[in-house]
Design an enzyme around this catalytic site. Sequence first.
Site, PDB file in Angstrom:
ATOM      1  N   VAL A  70       0.813  -1.216   0.000  1.00  0.00           N
ATOM      2  CA  VAL A  70       0.000   0.000   0.000  1.00  0.00           C
ATOM      3  C   VAL A  70       0.847   1.267   0.000  1.00  0.00           C
ATOM      4  O   VAL A  70       0.324   2.362  -0.223  1.00  0.00           O
ATOM      5  CB  VAL A  70      -0.983   0.042   1.193  1.00  0.00           C
ATOM      6  CG1 VAL A  70      -2.057  -1.038   1.034  1.00  0.00           C
ATOM      7  CG2 VAL A  70      -0.252  -0.085   2.523  1.00  0.00           C
ATOM      8  N   LYS A  97      -2.000   8.101  12.916  1.00  0.00           N
ATOM      9  CA  LYS A  97      -3.458   8.059  12.883  1.00  0.00           C
ATOM     10  C   LYS A  97      -4.067   9.451  12.998  1.00  0.00           C
ATOM     11  O   LYS A  97      -5.096   9.752  12.381  1.00  0.00           O
ATOM     12  CB  LYS A  97      -3.982   7.139  13.983  1.00  0.00           C
ATOM     13  CG  LYS A  97      -3.645   5.663  13.779  1.00  0.00           C
ATOM     14  CD  LYS A  97      -4.289   5.109  12.516  1.00  0.00           C
ATOM     15  CE  LYS A  97      -4.060   3.630  12.363  1.00  0.00           C
ATOM     16  NZ  LYS A  97      -4.739   3.050  11.175  1.00  0.00           N
ATOM     17  N   TYR A 129       2.429   5.229  15.843  1.00  0.00           N
ATOM     18  CA  TYR A 129       1.063   4.823  15.546  1.00  0.00           C
ATOM     19  C   TYR A 129       0.091   5.968  15.797  1.00  0.00           C
ATOM     20  O   TYR A 129      -0.749   6.298  14.951  1.00  0.00           O
ATOM     21  CB  TYR A 129       0.692   3.619  16.408  1.00  0.00           C
ATOM     22  CG  TYR A 129      -0.631   2.990  16.057  1.00  0.00           C
ATOM     23  CD1 TYR A 129      -0.762   2.204  14.913  1.00  0.00           C
ATOM     24  CD2 TYR A 129      -1.758   3.180  16.852  1.00  0.00           C
ATOM     25  CE1 TYR A 129      -1.978   1.622  14.582  1.00  0.00           C
ATOM     26  CE2 TYR A 129      -2.971   2.600  16.538  1.00  0.00           C
ATOM     27  CZ  TYR A 129      -3.076   1.821  15.398  1.00  0.00           C
ATOM     28  OH  TYR A 129      -4.288   1.258  15.069  1.00  0.00           O
ATOM     29  N   THR A 143      -8.744  -8.862  17.479  1.00  0.00           N
ATOM     30  CA  THR A 143      -8.229  -9.393  16.218  1.00  0.00           C
ATOM     31  C   THR A 143      -7.082 -10.350  16.516  1.00  0.00           C
ATOM     32  O   THR A 143      -6.548 -10.380  17.640  1.00  0.00           O
ATOM     33  CB  THR A 143      -7.710  -8.257  15.328  1.00  0.00           C
ATOM     34  OG1 THR A 143      -6.606  -7.623  16.009  1.00  0.00           O
ATOM     35  CG2 THR A 143      -8.804  -7.233  15.054  1.00  0.00           C
TER      36      THR A 143
END
Length: 271
Positions: free
Chosen positions: A69, A169, A165, A200
Amino acid sequence: MGRLEGKVAIVTGAGRVGNIGVAVARAFLREGAQAVVGTDFRREEAEAIADLVKADGSQGSFVLMEQDVTSEADWARVSRETVDRFGQIDVLVNNAGISIHGSIAGTSLDDLRKVMAVNHDALFLGIKACAPHLAGAVARFGGGGAIINNLSMASYMPNATNIGYHVSKAAGRMLTVCAALEYGPQKIRVNSIHPGVTMTPILREGLDAYVANGMWDSTEAAEQALAAMNPLGISSVPEDAANAFVYLASEEARFVTGAAICHDGGIGLKY
Protein backbone atom coordinates in the site's frame (compact mmCIF):
# COMPACT_ATOMS: atom_id res chain seq x y z
CA MET A 1 -32.14 -5.63 -2.00
CA GLY A 2 -28.95 -5.12 0.02
CA ARG A 3 -27.70 -1.77 1.23
CA LEU A 4 -24.67 -1.95 -1.08
CA GLU A 5 -26.38 -3.53 -4.07
CA GLY A 6 -24.19 -3.39 -7.19
CA LYS A 7 -21.25 -1.57 -5.62
CA VAL A 8 -17.58 -2.42 -6.14
CA ALA A 9 -15.20 -1.84 -3.23
CA ILE A 10 -11.48 -1.99 -2.58
CA VAL A 11 -10.55 -2.91 1.01
CA THR A 12 -6.88 -2.84 1.99
CA GLY A 13 -5.47 -5.01 4.77
CA ALA A 14 -7.97 -7.79 4.05
CA GLY A 15 -5.62 -10.76 3.93
CA ARG A 16 -5.99 -12.36 7.36
CA VAL A 17 -8.97 -14.21 8.79
CA GLY A 18 -10.32 -12.48 11.89
CA ASN A 19 -9.17 -8.96 11.10
CA ILE A 20 -11.31 -5.89 10.45
CA GLY A 21 -10.56 -5.85 6.71
CA VAL A 22 -11.94 -9.34 6.19
CA ALA A 23 -14.99 -8.56 8.34
CA VAL A 24 -15.66 -5.45 6.22
CA ALA A 25 -15.31 -7.39 2.97
CA ARG A 26 -17.75 -10.06 4.15
CA ALA A 27 -20.25 -7.47 5.41
CA PHE A 28 -20.13 -5.59 2.09
CA LEU A 29 -20.80 -8.77 0.14
CA ARG A 30 -23.64 -9.80 2.43
CA GLU A 31 -25.18 -6.39 1.76
CA GLY A 32 -25.20 -7.01 -1.98
CA ALA A 33 -21.90 -5.59 -3.19
CA GLN A 34 -21.12 -6.70 -6.72
CA ALA A 35 -17.48 -7.27 -5.81
CA VAL A 36 -14.90 -6.64 -3.12
CA VAL A 37 -11.23 -6.49 -4.02
CA GLY A 38 -9.30 -7.18 -0.86
CA THR A 39 -5.61 -6.34 -0.85
CA ASP A 40 -2.75 -7.29 1.43
CA PHE A 41 0.98 -7.88 1.35
CA ARG A 42 0.15 -11.55 2.01
CA ARG A 43 -2.09 -14.02 0.20
CA GLU A 44 -1.56 -17.13 2.31
CA GLU A 45 -5.11 -17.10 3.67
CA ALA A 46 -6.85 -16.27 0.38
CA GLU A 47 -8.51 -19.68 0.15
CA ALA A 48 -9.73 -19.59 3.75
CA ILE A 49 -11.22 -16.12 3.24
CA ALA A 50 -12.91 -17.24 0.01
CA ASP A 51 -14.43 -20.18 1.91
CA LEU A 52 -15.85 -17.80 4.53
CA VAL A 53 -17.39 -15.61 1.83
CA LYS A 54 -18.89 -18.67 0.16
CA ALA A 55 -20.30 -19.88 3.48
CA ASP A 56 -22.00 -16.49 3.91
CA GLY A 57 -24.03 -17.23 0.78
CA SER A 58 -22.94 -13.99 -0.86
CA GLN A 59 -23.54 -13.69 -4.58
CA GLY A 60 -20.82 -11.09 -5.16
CA SER A 61 -17.20 -11.73 -6.03
CA PHE A 62 -14.25 -11.59 -3.65
CA VAL A 63 -10.74 -11.23 -5.03
CA LEU A 64 -7.59 -10.96 -2.92
CA MET A 65 -4.76 -9.07 -4.63
CA GLU A 66 -1.24 -8.74 -3.32
CA GLN A 67 -0.37 -5.10 -2.71
CA ASP A 68 2.22 -2.90 -1.07
CA VAL A 69 0.00 0.00 0.00
CA THR A 70 3.03 2.31 0.20
CA SER A 71 3.75 1.85 -3.52
CA GLU A 72 2.22 4.31 -5.96
CA ALA A 73 2.77 1.81 -8.77
CA ASP A 74 0.87 -0.88 -6.84
CA TRP A 75 -2.04 1.50 -6.29
CA ALA A 76 -2.15 2.26 -10.02
CA ARG A 77 -2.15 -1.48 -10.76
CA VAL A 78 -4.85 -2.40 -8.21
CA SER A 79 -7.20 0.40 -9.28
CA ARG A 80 -6.66 -0.40 -12.98
CA GLU A 81 -7.19 -4.15 -12.53
CA THR A 82 -10.32 -3.55 -10.45
CA VAL A 83 -11.85 -1.36 -13.17
CA ASP A 84 -10.74 -3.74 -15.92
CA ARG A 85 -12.39 -6.66 -14.15
CA PHE A 86 -15.51 -5.09 -12.65
CA GLY A 87 -15.96 -1.87 -14.60
CA GLN A 88 -16.05 0.54 -11.68
CA ILE A 89 -14.90 1.50 -8.17
CA ASP A 90 -17.54 2.87 -5.80
CA VAL A 91 -15.99 2.46 -2.35
CA LEU A 92 -12.42 2.64 -1.06
CA VAL A 93 -11.65 1.39 2.45
CA ASN A 94 -8.16 2.29 3.63
CA ASN A 95 -7.82 -0.30 6.38
CA ALA A 96 -4.20 -1.51 6.28
CA GLY A 97 -2.06 -0.41 9.19
CA ILE A 98 1.00 -1.27 11.26
CA SER A 99 2.38 -0.38 14.68
CA ILE A 100 5.96 -0.21 15.95
CA HIS A 101 5.96 0.57 19.66
CA GLY A 102 8.32 3.16 21.09
CA SER A 103 8.60 6.60 22.64
CA ILE A 104 10.13 9.55 20.78
CA ALA A 105 13.48 8.80 22.42
CA GLY A 106 13.16 5.09 21.71
CA THR A 107 11.92 5.22 18.11
CA SER A 108 14.27 5.42 15.16
CA LEU A 109 13.51 7.73 12.25
CA ASP A 110 13.38 4.69 9.97
CA ASP A 111 10.72 3.04 12.15
CA LEU A 112 8.70 6.26 12.30
CA ARG A 113 8.83 6.52 8.52
CA LYS A 114 7.69 2.90 8.13
CA VAL A 115 4.63 3.51 10.29
CA MET A 116 3.81 6.82 8.60
CA ALA A 117 4.18 5.21 5.17
CA VAL A 118 1.55 2.54 5.86
CA ASN A 119 -0.79 4.45 8.17
CA HIS A 120 -0.78 7.83 6.43
CA ASP A 121 1.01 7.89 3.07
CA ALA A 122 -0.94 4.85 1.84
CA LEU A 123 -4.21 6.70 2.48
CA PHE A 124 -2.96 9.59 0.34
CA LEU A 125 -1.90 7.23 -2.45
CA GLY A 126 -5.16 5.27 -2.33
CA ILE A 127 -7.31 8.38 -2.48
CA LYS A 128 -5.26 9.81 -5.32
CA ALA A 129 -5.39 6.60 -7.37
CA CYS A 130 -9.07 5.79 -6.82
CA ALA A 131 -10.76 9.21 -6.76
CA PRO A 132 -10.97 9.53 -10.57
CA HIS A 133 -12.93 6.26 -10.64
CA LEU A 134 -15.01 7.04 -7.55
CA ALA A 135 -16.20 10.25 -9.15
CA GLY A 136 -18.22 8.16 -11.60
CA ALA A 137 -20.20 6.55 -8.79
CA VAL A 138 -22.63 9.47 -8.66
CA ALA A 139 -23.97 8.37 -12.03
CA ARG A 140 -24.63 4.88 -10.63
CA PHE A 141 -25.71 5.73 -7.09
CA GLY A 142 -27.26 8.95 -5.84
CA GLY A 143 -24.94 9.07 -2.85
CA GLY A 144 -21.83 9.10 -5.02
CA GLY A 145 -18.50 7.47 -4.15
CA ALA A 146 -17.27 6.74 -0.64
CA ILE A 147 -13.82 6.70 0.94
CA ILE A 148 -13.56 5.32 4.48
CA ASN A 149 -10.33 5.53 6.44
CA ASN A 150 -9.82 3.17 9.38
CA LEU A 151 -7.97 5.38 11.85
CA SER A 152 -8.37 3.97 15.38
CA MET A 153 -9.04 5.74 18.65
CA ALA A 154 -5.28 6.41 18.60
CA SER A 155 -5.93 9.47 16.44
CA TYR A 156 -7.40 11.37 19.40
CA MET A 157 -5.75 9.64 22.39
CA PRO A 158 -2.10 10.55 23.08
CA ASN A 159 0.32 7.81 24.02
CA ALA A 160 3.95 8.33 24.98
CA THR A 161 5.00 4.74 24.28
CA ASN A 162 3.55 4.25 20.76
CA ILE A 163 4.39 7.57 19.15
CA GLY A 164 4.47 6.49 15.51
CA TYR A 165 1.06 4.82 15.55
CA HIS A 166 -0.76 7.65 17.31
CA VAL A 167 0.86 10.43 15.28
CA SER A 168 0.19 8.62 11.99
CA LYS A 169 -3.46 8.06 12.88
CA ALA A 170 -3.90 11.70 13.88
CA ALA A 171 -2.38 12.75 10.55
CA GLY A 172 -4.81 10.41 8.81
CA ARG A 173 -7.71 12.28 10.40
CA MET A 174 -6.51 15.61 9.00
CA LEU A 175 -6.03 14.00 5.59
CA THR A 176 -9.62 12.72 5.81
CA VAL A 177 -11.16 16.14 6.37
CA CYS A 178 -8.94 17.80 3.74
CA ALA A 179 -9.99 15.14 1.24
CA ALA A 180 -13.64 15.62 2.19
CA LEU A 181 -13.34 19.29 1.24
CA GLU A 182 -11.46 18.60 -1.98
CA TYR A 183 -13.63 15.78 -3.31
CA GLY A 184 -17.03 16.86 -2.04
CA PRO A 185 -17.80 18.75 -5.30
CA GLN A 186 -17.23 15.45 -7.15
CA LYS A 187 -19.80 13.79 -4.85
CA ILE A 188 -17.16 11.67 -3.15
CA ARG A 189 -17.75 11.33 0.58
CA VAL A 190 -14.67 10.91 2.79
CA ASN A 191 -15.08 9.76 6.38
CA SER A 192 -13.13 7.99 9.09
CA ILE A 193 -13.91 5.28 11.63
CA HIS A 194 -12.01 5.09 14.91
CA PRO A 195 -12.25 1.61 16.46
CA GLY A 196 -11.28 1.01 20.04
CA VAL A 197 -9.71 -2.18 21.31
CA THR A 198 -10.88 -4.90 18.91
CA MET A 199 -10.22 -8.61 19.36
CA THR A 200 -8.23 -9.39 16.22
CA PRO A 201 -5.51 -12.05 15.76
CA ILE A 202 -2.79 -9.39 16.03
CA LEU A 203 -4.21 -8.07 19.32
CA ARG A 204 -4.53 -11.58 20.74
CA GLU A 205 -0.90 -12.28 19.84
CA GLY A 206 0.07 -9.10 21.66
CA LEU A 207 -1.94 -10.12 24.72
CA ASP A 208 -0.30 -13.55 24.69
CA ALA A 209 3.08 -11.82 24.78
CA TYR A 210 2.00 -9.74 27.77
CA VAL A 211 0.84 -12.91 29.53
CA ALA A 212 4.18 -14.56 28.80
CA ASN A 213 5.89 -11.56 30.40
CA GLY A 214 3.76 -11.86 33.53
CA MET A 215 1.59 -8.76 33.06
CA TRP A 216 -1.62 -10.84 33.19
CA ASP A 217 -2.37 -14.40 34.28
CA SER A 218 -4.16 -15.29 31.05
CA THR A 219 -5.29 -13.87 27.71
CA GLU A 220 -8.86 -13.94 29.01
CA ALA A 221 -7.85 -11.84 32.01
CA ALA A 222 -6.12 -9.39 29.70
CA GLU A 223 -9.24 -9.12 27.52
CA GLN A 224 -11.41 -8.48 30.58
CA ALA A 225 -9.04 -5.76 31.76
CA LEU A 226 -9.16 -4.02 28.41
CA ALA A 227 -12.95 -4.28 28.28
CA ALA A 228 -13.20 -2.67 31.72
CA MET A 229 -11.45 0.44 30.39
CA ASN A 230 -14.51 1.58 28.41
CA PRO A 231 -17.87 2.67 29.86
CA LEU A 232 -19.74 -0.22 28.22
CA GLY A 233 -17.40 -2.76 29.82
CA ILE A 234 -17.36 -5.05 26.79
CA SER A 235 -14.85 -5.98 24.12
CA SER A 236 -15.33 -5.34 20.43
CA VAL A 237 -14.99 -7.84 17.60
CA PRO A 238 -14.28 -6.96 13.94
CA GLU A 239 -17.89 -7.54 12.93
CA ASP A 240 -18.95 -4.66 15.19
CA ALA A 241 -16.81 -2.20 13.26
CA ALA A 242 -17.84 -3.70 9.92
CA ASN A 243 -21.41 -2.49 10.49
CA ALA A 244 -20.18 1.10 10.70
CA PHE A 245 -18.28 0.70 7.43
CA VAL A 246 -21.43 -0.62 5.75
CA TYR A 247 -23.34 2.48 6.83
CA LEU A 248 -20.75 4.93 5.48
CA ALA A 249 -20.49 3.01 2.21
CA SER A 250 -24.26 2.96 1.73
CA GLU A 251 -26.72 5.47 0.33
CA GLU A 252 -27.94 6.02 3.89
CA ALA A 253 -24.84 8.16 4.42
CA ARG A 254 -25.31 10.29 1.30
CA PHE A 255 -25.18 13.51 3.39
CA VAL A 256 -22.25 12.45 5.59
CA THR A 257 -18.70 13.58 4.80
CA GLY A 258 -15.74 14.60 6.92
CA ALA A 259 -17.24 12.73 9.86
CA ALA A 260 -15.35 10.74 12.48
CA ILE A 261 -17.25 7.78 13.90
CA CYS A 262 -15.76 6.90 17.28
CA HIS A 263 -16.40 3.16 17.46
CA ASP A 264 -14.56 2.84 20.77
CA GLY A 265 -17.06 1.76 23.40
CA GLY A 266 -16.91 5.27 24.82
CA ILE A 267 -13.30 5.09 25.97
CA GLY A 268 -12.63 8.41 24.25
CA LEU A 269 -14.97 10.07 26.72
CA LYS A 270 -12.30 9.64 29.38
CA TYR A 271 -9.72 11.66 27.47
